[in-house]
Design a protein around this motif. Structure first.
Motif, PDB file in Angstrom:
ATOM      1  N   ARG A  25       0.808  -1.226   0.000  1.00  0.00           N
ATOM      2  CA  ARG A  25       0.000   0.000   0.000  1.00  0.00           C
ATOM      3  C   ARG A  25       0.846   1.284   0.000  1.00  0.00           C
ATOM      4  NH1 ARG A  25      -4.907   1.631   0.632  1.00  0.00           N
ATOM      5  NH2 ARG A  25      -5.717  -0.400   1.170  1.00  0.00           N
ATOM      6  N   GLU A  26       1.767   1.415   0.914  1.00  0.00           N
ATOM      7  CA  GLU A  26       2.536   2.664   1.023  1.00  0.00           C
ATOM      8  C   GLU A  26       3.410   2.907  -0.200  1.00  0.00           C
ATOM      9  OE1 GLU A  26       2.018   5.183   3.166  1.00  0.00           O
ATOM     10  OE2 GLU A  26       0.368   3.898   3.802  1.00  0.00           O
ATOM     11  N   ASP A  27       3.991   1.854  -0.748  1.00  0.00           N
ATOM     12  CA  ASP A  27       4.792   2.012  -1.971  1.00  0.00           C
ATOM     13  C   ASP A  27       3.903   2.433  -3.144  1.00  0.00           C
ATOM     14  OD1 ASP A  27       7.406   1.445  -1.056  1.00  0.00           O
ATOM     15  OD2 ASP A  27       6.954  -0.700  -1.040  1.00  0.00           O
ATOM     16  N   LEU A  28       2.723   1.830  -3.249  1.00  0.00           N
ATOM     17  CA  LEU A  28       1.797   2.208  -4.321  1.00  0.00           C
ATOM     18  C   LEU A  28       1.356   3.660  -4.171  1.00  0.00           C
ATOM     19  CD1 LEU A  28      -0.324  -1.042  -4.467  1.00  0.00           C
ATOM     20  CD2 LEU A  28       1.067  -0.130  -6.342  1.00  0.00           C
ATOM     21  N   LYS A  29       1.016   4.040  -2.955  1.00  0.00           N
ATOM     22  CA  LYS A  29       0.593   5.420  -2.710  1.00  0.00           C
ATOM     23  C   LYS A  29       1.690   6.389  -3.155  1.00  0.00           C
ATOM     24  CE  LYS A  29      -0.967   8.529   0.901  1.00  0.00           C
ATOM     25  NZ  LYS A  29      -2.122   8.686   1.710  1.00  0.00           N
ATOM     26  N   LYS A  30       2.930   6.040  -2.861  1.00  0.00           N
ATOM     27  CA  LYS A  30       4.067   6.890  -3.250  1.00  0.00           C
ATOM     28  C   LYS A  30       4.223   6.930  -4.773  1.00  0.00           C
ATOM     29  CE  LYS A  30       8.986   7.519  -2.451  1.00  0.00           C
ATOM     30  NZ  LYS A  30      10.164   7.012  -1.721  1.00  0.00           N
ATOM     31  N   ASP A  31       4.213   5.765  -5.419  1.00  0.00           N
ATOM     32  CA  ASP A  31       4.399   5.717  -6.874  1.00  0.00           C
ATOM     33  C   ASP A  31       3.263   6.395  -7.628  1.00  0.00           C
ATOM     34  OD1 ASP A  31       6.745   4.393  -6.430  1.00  0.00           O
ATOM     35  OD2 ASP A  31       6.076   2.459  -7.221  1.00  0.00           O
ATOM     36  N   TYR A  32       2.070   6.314  -7.094  1.00  0.00           N
ATOM     37  CA  TYR A  32       0.909   6.940  -7.745  1.00  0.00           C
ATOM     38  C   TYR A  32       0.665   8.359  -7.237  1.00  0.00           C
ATOM     39  CZ  TYR A  32      -0.398   2.658 -10.140  1.00  0.00           C
ATOM     40  OH  TYR A  32      -0.411   1.568 -10.983  1.00  0.00           O
ATOM     41  N   GLU A  51      -8.026   1.881  -2.398  1.00  0.00           N
ATOM     42  CA  GLU A  51      -7.845   0.435  -2.364  1.00  0.00           C
ATOM     43  C   GLU A  51      -6.714   0.030  -3.297  1.00  0.00           C
ATOM     44  OE1 GLU A  51     -12.521  -0.455  -1.388  1.00  0.00           O
ATOM     45  OE2 GLU A  51     -11.861  -0.705  -3.443  1.00  0.00           O
ATOM     46  N   ILE A  52      -6.439  -1.233  -3.333  1.00  0.00           N
ATOM     47  CA  ILE A  52      -5.434  -1.768  -4.248  1.00  0.00           C
ATOM     48  C   ILE A  52      -6.151  -2.661  -5.238  1.00  0.00           C
ATOM     49  CG2 ILE A  52      -3.373  -3.200  -4.465  1.00  0.00           C
ATOM     50  CD1 ILE A  52      -2.669  -2.348  -1.587  1.00  0.00           C
ATOM     51  N   ASP A  53      -6.034  -2.293  -6.507  1.00  0.00           N
ATOM     52  CA  ASP A  53      -6.659  -3.072  -7.574  1.00  0.00           C
ATOM     53  C   ASP A  53      -5.614  -3.990  -8.203  1.00  0.00           C
ATOM     54  OD1 ASP A  53      -8.711  -3.723  -9.582  1.00  0.00           O
ATOM     55  OD2 ASP A  53      -7.379  -2.655 -10.961  1.00  0.00           O
ATOM     56  N   HIS A  54      -6.045  -5.173  -8.572  1.00  0.00           N
ATOM     57  CA  HIS A  54      -5.206  -6.046  -9.397  1.00  0.00           C
ATOM     58  C   HIS A  54      -5.529  -5.670 -10.838  1.00  0.00           C
ATOM     59  CE1 HIS A  54      -5.028  -8.308  -5.657  1.00  0.00           C
ATOM     60  NE2 HIS A  54      -3.913  -8.821  -6.142  1.00  0.00           N
ATOM     61  N   PHE A  55      -4.547  -5.101 -11.537  1.00  0.00           N
ATOM     62  CA  PHE A  55      -4.799  -4.682 -12.922  1.00  0.00           C
ATOM     63  C   PHE A  55      -5.352  -5.862 -13.719  1.00  0.00           C
ATOM     64  CE2 PHE A  55      -3.253  -4.115 -17.314  1.00  0.00           C
ATOM     65  CZ  PHE A  55      -4.136  -3.101 -17.661  1.00  0.00           C
ATOM     66  N   VAL A  56      -4.611  -6.951 -13.764  1.00  0.00           N
ATOM     67  CA  VAL A  56      -5.179  -8.192 -14.299  1.00  0.00           C
ATOM     68  C   VAL A  56      -5.906  -8.817 -13.116  1.00  0.00           C
ATOM     69  CG1 VAL A  56      -4.731 -10.461 -15.300  1.00  0.00           C
ATOM     70  CG2 VAL A  56      -3.276  -8.508 -15.942  1.00  0.00           C
ATOM     71  N   PRO A  57      -7.221  -8.981 -13.197  1.00  0.00           N
ATOM     72  CA  PRO A  57      -7.980  -9.504 -12.053  1.00  0.00           C
ATOM     73  C   PRO A  57      -7.464 -10.861 -11.578  1.00  0.00           C
ATOM     74  CG  PRO A  57      -9.453  -8.610 -13.712  1.00  0.00           C
ATOM     75  CD  PRO A  57      -8.087  -8.632 -14.335  1.00  0.00           C
ATOM     76  N   GLN A  58      -7.581 -11.060 -10.280  1.00  0.00           N
ATOM     77  CA  GLN A  58      -7.045 -12.269  -9.656  1.00  0.00           C
ATOM     78  C   GLN A  58      -7.543 -13.554 -10.308  1.00  0.00           C
ATOM     79  OE1 GLN A  58      -8.127 -10.777  -5.658  1.00  0.00           O
ATOM     80  NE2 GLN A  58      -6.109 -11.501  -5.050  1.00  0.00           N
ATOM     81  N   LYS A  59      -8.793 -13.578 -10.748  1.00  0.00           N
ATOM     82  CA  LYS A  59      -9.319 -14.839 -11.292  1.00  0.00           C
ATOM     83  C   LYS A  59      -8.695 -15.217 -12.641  1.00  0.00           C
ATOM     84  CE  LYS A  59     -13.663 -13.691 -13.636  1.00  0.00           C
ATOM     85  NZ  LYS A  59     -15.108 -13.884 -13.549  1.00  0.00           N
ATOM     86  N   TYR A  60      -7.968 -14.275 -13.279  1.00  0.00           N
ATOM     87  CA  TYR A  60      -7.302 -14.563 -14.549  1.00  0.00           C
ATOM     88  C   TYR A  60      -5.804 -14.780 -14.395  1.00  0.00           C
ATOM     89  CZ  TYR A  60     -11.735 -13.077 -16.470  1.00  0.00           C
ATOM     90  OH  TYR A  60     -13.068 -12.966 -16.745  1.00  0.00           O
TER      91      TYR A  60
END
Length: 192
Positions: A25-32, A51-60
């Protein structure tokens, strides 16, 4: 028309293993830069956490791990809920085809899909952009309002710089009162 966002976020090449994707989370917040990868809303004005989204959804996911940093997007709840597990290709390696699907928000191509009107309203520029626009519900007025608040904040900072150099106390007091009223208003908006 103005650019959709000031800059394209760039993920660092973080490979350290984590037990759960939320550890990033904290690394993503910084990068974005505290902004949603999809709509560019800043997290400061949202009462509901990002939130944290999986760009390619987890089910794929087949070869990508659910904790791989390169597949994670810092996203507002509205965009994350709108995107959900939509993945028209059904293949983790093919992000879009036939003008349906997604472009990674850290890819420079994402920028070419959208523009803004001068009031902050997002518009699509391509057929793929149109598909993403409606799937992510980028037409919602909240994106325009948050953009306008950020722009007002920039103007206030500029005014504060001018006020610091100003000798006229009466004018200073009037401008400060205006700022205080604006600040009360934006707090109300943030709690909606």
């Amino acid at each position: 028309m103005i650019p959709f966002r000031d800059e394209t976020p760039k993920r660092r090449d973080i490979k350290n293993p984590v037990s759960k994707y939320s550890d990033h989370r904290e690394d993503l917040k910084k990068d974005y830069k505290s902004r949603c990868g999809y709509c560019d809303d800043i997290d400061l004005w949202r009462t509901v956490w990002f939130e944290i989204d999986h760009f390619v959804p987890q089910k794929y996911l087949n070869t990508i791990k659910e904790t791989d940093y390169s597949n994670l997007v810092y996203a507002c709840r509205a965009c994350n809920n709108s995107k959900r597990a939509h993945w028209p290709t059904g293949n983790e390696l093919i992000h879009h085809q036939n003008d349906e699907g997604f472009i990674d928000p850290c890819d420079d191509e994402y920028e070419k899909q959208f523009l803004r009107y001068t009031n902050g309203r997002i518009i699509h520029q391509t057929q793929l952009g149109k598909w993403m626009y409606y799937k992510l519900k980028l037409h919602k007025p909240q994106h325009e309002i948050i953009w306008q608040i950020v722009e007002l904040d920039k103007l206030i900072e500029e005014c504060e710089g001018i006020l610091a150099k100003m000798d006229n106390q009466i004018l200073k007091d009037k401008l400060l009162n205006l700022y205080r009223e604006y600040h009360k208003y934006t707090k109300k908006l943030g709690s909606l």
